[in-house]
Design a protein around this motif. Structure first.
Motif, PDB file in Angstrom:
ATOM      1  N   UNK A 112       0.845  -1.203   0.000  1.00 60.71           N
ATOM      2  CA  UNK A 112       0.000   0.000   0.000  1.00 60.71           C
ATOM      3  C   UNK A 112       0.877   1.249   0.000  1.00 60.71           C
ATOM      4  N   UNK A 113       1.861   1.247   0.905  1.00 62.47           N
ATOM      5  CA  UNK A 113       2.742   2.406   1.014  1.00 62.47           C
ATOM      6  C   UNK A 113       3.508   2.641  -0.291  1.00 62.47           C
TER       7      UNK A 113
ATOM      8  N   UNK B 190       8.229   0.738   2.397  1.00 66.17           N
ATOM      9  CA  UNK B 190       7.520   0.583   1.131  1.00 66.17           C
ATOM     10  C   UNK B 190       7.697   1.826   0.274  1.00 66.17           C
ATOM     11  N   UNK B 191       7.442   2.988   0.872  1.00 63.26           N
ATOM     12  CA  UNK B 191       7.567   4.249   0.148  1.00 63.26           C
ATOM     13  C   UNK B 191       9.004   4.546  -0.259  1.00 63.26           C
ATOM     14  N   UNK B 192       9.905   4.333   0.684  1.00 66.78           N
ATOM     15  CA  UNK B 192      11.316   4.621   0.429  1.00 66.78           C
ATOM     16  C   UNK B 192      11.870   3.717  -0.684  1.00 66.78           C
TER      17      UNK B 192
ATOM     18  N   UNK C 145       6.011  15.989   0.544  1.00 65.22           N
ATOM     19  CA  UNK C 145       5.281  15.263   1.584  1.00 65.22           C
ATOM     20  C   UNK C 145       4.904  13.846   1.168  1.00 65.22           C
ATOM     21  N   UNK C 146       5.489  13.378   0.055  1.00 63.74           N
ATOM     22  CA  UNK C 146       5.128  12.045  -0.437  1.00 63.74           C
ATOM     23  C   UNK C 146       5.470  10.956   0.574  1.00 63.74           C
TER      24      UNK C 146
ATOM     25  N   UNK D  12      17.545   8.077   9.682  1.00 61.35           N
ATOM     26  CA  UNK D  12      18.141   7.818   8.377  1.00 61.35           C
ATOM     27  C   UNK D  12      17.139   7.962   7.226  1.00 61.35           C
ATOM     28  N   UNK D  13      15.939   7.343   7.337  1.00 66.00           N
ATOM     29  CA  UNK D  13      14.970   7.575   6.260  1.00 66.00           C
ATOM     30  C   UNK D  13      14.672   9.061   6.061  1.00 66.00           C
TER      31      UNK D  13
END
Lengths: 258, 221
Positions: free
Chosen positions: A200-201, B161-163, A223-224, B91-92
């Motif tokens: 999802x992320x 997930x986003x990173x 802001x992503x 770190x992220x």
């Protein structure tokens, strides 16, 4: 002096230490801001770095707060407040405190009333985390020097080297997300929760990235990451509802982090 | 270039002073508590507790310094190893900031952006925890609510997930082998889980850097 895990003197000492640590951050922040100006980094870039770092931090910081609440039951408020504001991650502190309490034959849920037990736990927690705290100020310059040398020798490789490090770390955490999928075959669908949350992320991040470039919405990229983080976390509530509660929550709360 | 050197040197000098001073204060705290409440630790339990804690955490701590310093930069390192929560927060945060500012971690611009980002993150974390501690009584039922619990426990998958999307899309070729290796390891080695992912970070980093070196030499990157 009479002992209590929430004794005012403990609050005062912890408050002072945290103030010193806060002062260190402010000191480095001010100097870096000054240097950024000298280097000619655009003011908008600096501003965006500040605001999006602050926004990004909110959700993980609240997760840390959850750890303070959990530990405060046996250790009172000042000690967990110190340990989780200064160094310490939830997993480490919980394990260290747990090890000490176990050695003392004390159960984790009850409030400590004996100062002897309190200082024993305190020493285990302090010494347990000491290695990197002492080592970092001593070796950083050397390691950093080595990195600069690589950069001077081969600029392109230095860039790839950097990306490779980040990628290596990210791949370890991606692997970790899948660590419980083997249990799915045995009927434990919980192992799917972290995988779905990650998916999802990732999808949110990809969509936001596309929107930002296609529609040229610049602020969206800033802001992503926080948005994908929050949506991912919110989806965890849904997936837990579908797949059932996670057994090893305490461990997963935050990994070795520190 | 001279100016450049002097900024970095001053970061190291002040980093060392702050870092070691804070070490001293943190060690003084348990000592003071012993003096104020006039008591000594239970030595047998202390030894037992340390034996259960030290070997693992010292090993991880030492490896972490060498793994994270090149990624965090100097200022970021001096702050992060004091304020903690590196892989799940600092770190992220810094990686994302450098990525958006389009600067490299090894450049001085990267150093400055990383320091700003980590300093802001540390300050915000400290303030949030401060507010939380002040409001702990009204906040406890919310923070411990079973409905929200999964959200907090799934913070790492939600974060990475986003990173991962950002970095994999940028380094598609390089990312295939490391991700495959980590997937196989984590899925098939039962000992690898939330508690041991910290050890696998340096493994992943070394492996990826090795793969990158070979691919670079062969002109594949």
């Amino acid at each position: 002096m009479d002992f209590s895990v929430n004794s005012p003197i403990l609050y005062i000492m912890v408050g002072i230490i945290i103030a010193v640590v806060l002062a260190q951050s402010v000191f480095f922040l001010v100097r870096a801001l000054k240097r950024a100006k000298e280097l000619g980094i655009a003011g908008t870039t600096i501003k965006k770095t500040i605001t999006s770092s602050a926004v990004f931090t909110i959700a993980p910081a609240i997760a840390v707060l959850v750890g303070v609440v959990a530990l405060s039951k046996s250790l009172g408020i000042p000690l967990p407040w110190l340990r989780l504001s200064v160094i310490g991650s939830i997993t480490y502190e919980t394990v260290a405190a747990g090890n000490a309490l176990e050695a003392l034959g004390q159960s984790a849920g009850t409030t400590i009333t004996d100062p002897k037990i309190y200082v024993t736990v305190l020493w285990v927690m302090t010494l347990g985390i000491a290695a990197s705290l002492v080592l970092a100020p001593l070796v950083t310059k050397k390691i950093q020097g080595g990195m600069t040398k690589i950069g001077l020798k081969d600029k392109k490789w230095s860039e790839i080297f950097n990306n490779a490090m980040f990628l290596g770390m990210i791949s370890a955490f991606l692997g970790y997300v899948f660590c419980d999928v083997t249990y799915i075959g045995k009927g434990f669908l919980q192992g799917l929760t972290p995988v779905c949350v990650m998916a999802v992320s990732a999808v949110v991040m990809a969509v936001l990235g596309l929107l930002a470039t296609k529609l040229k919405i610049r602020w969206l990229t800033d802001y992503a990451l926080p948005i994908s983080l929050i949506v991912g976390m919110a989806s965890a509530i849904l997936f837990t509802d579908i797949f059932g509660g996670y057994e090893i929550t305490a461990q997963m709360l935050s990994e070795v982090a520190k | 270039m001279k100016k450049n050197m002097s900024y970095m040197d001053s970061v190291h000098r002040y980093g060392k002073i702050w870092g070691l001073s804070i070490c001293a204060i943190l060690f003084a705290f348990p000592l003071l508590v012993c003096i104020i409440f006039s008591c000594v630790p239970d030595w047998a339990a202390l030894a037992k507790g340390l034996l259960a804690t030290l070997p693992m955490y010292w090993a991880v701590g030492i490896v972490e310094v060498f793994t994270y310093v090149p990624m965090l930069g100097a200022g970021g390192t001096y702050l992060s190893f004091v304020t903690g929560n590196i892989s799940n927060l600092k770190l992220p945060c810094a990686i994302d900031a450098m990525e958006r500012a389009n600067v490299k971690a090894s450049s001085e611009e990267g150093e400055v952006i990383s320091t700003i980002s980590i300093a802001v993150s540390s300050i915000v974390t400290t303030l949030i925890i401060l507010v939380g501690v002040i409001l702990i009584i009204p906040l406890t039922p919310i923070l411990e609510s079973p409905v929200l619990e999964p959200a907090f426990s799934m913070i790492l998958p939600a974060l990475f997930g986003g990173l991962a999307v950002v970095f994999i899309s940028k380094n598609l070729k390089l990312s295939i082998l490391p991700i495959l290796l980590m997937l196989v390891l984590f899925i098939f080695v039962p000992a690898l889980n939330a508690g041991t992912v910290g050890i696998m970070v340096p493994v992943g980093v070394l492996f990826t850097v090795g793969v990158a070196r070979i691919m670079y030499k062969k002109g594949m990157l």
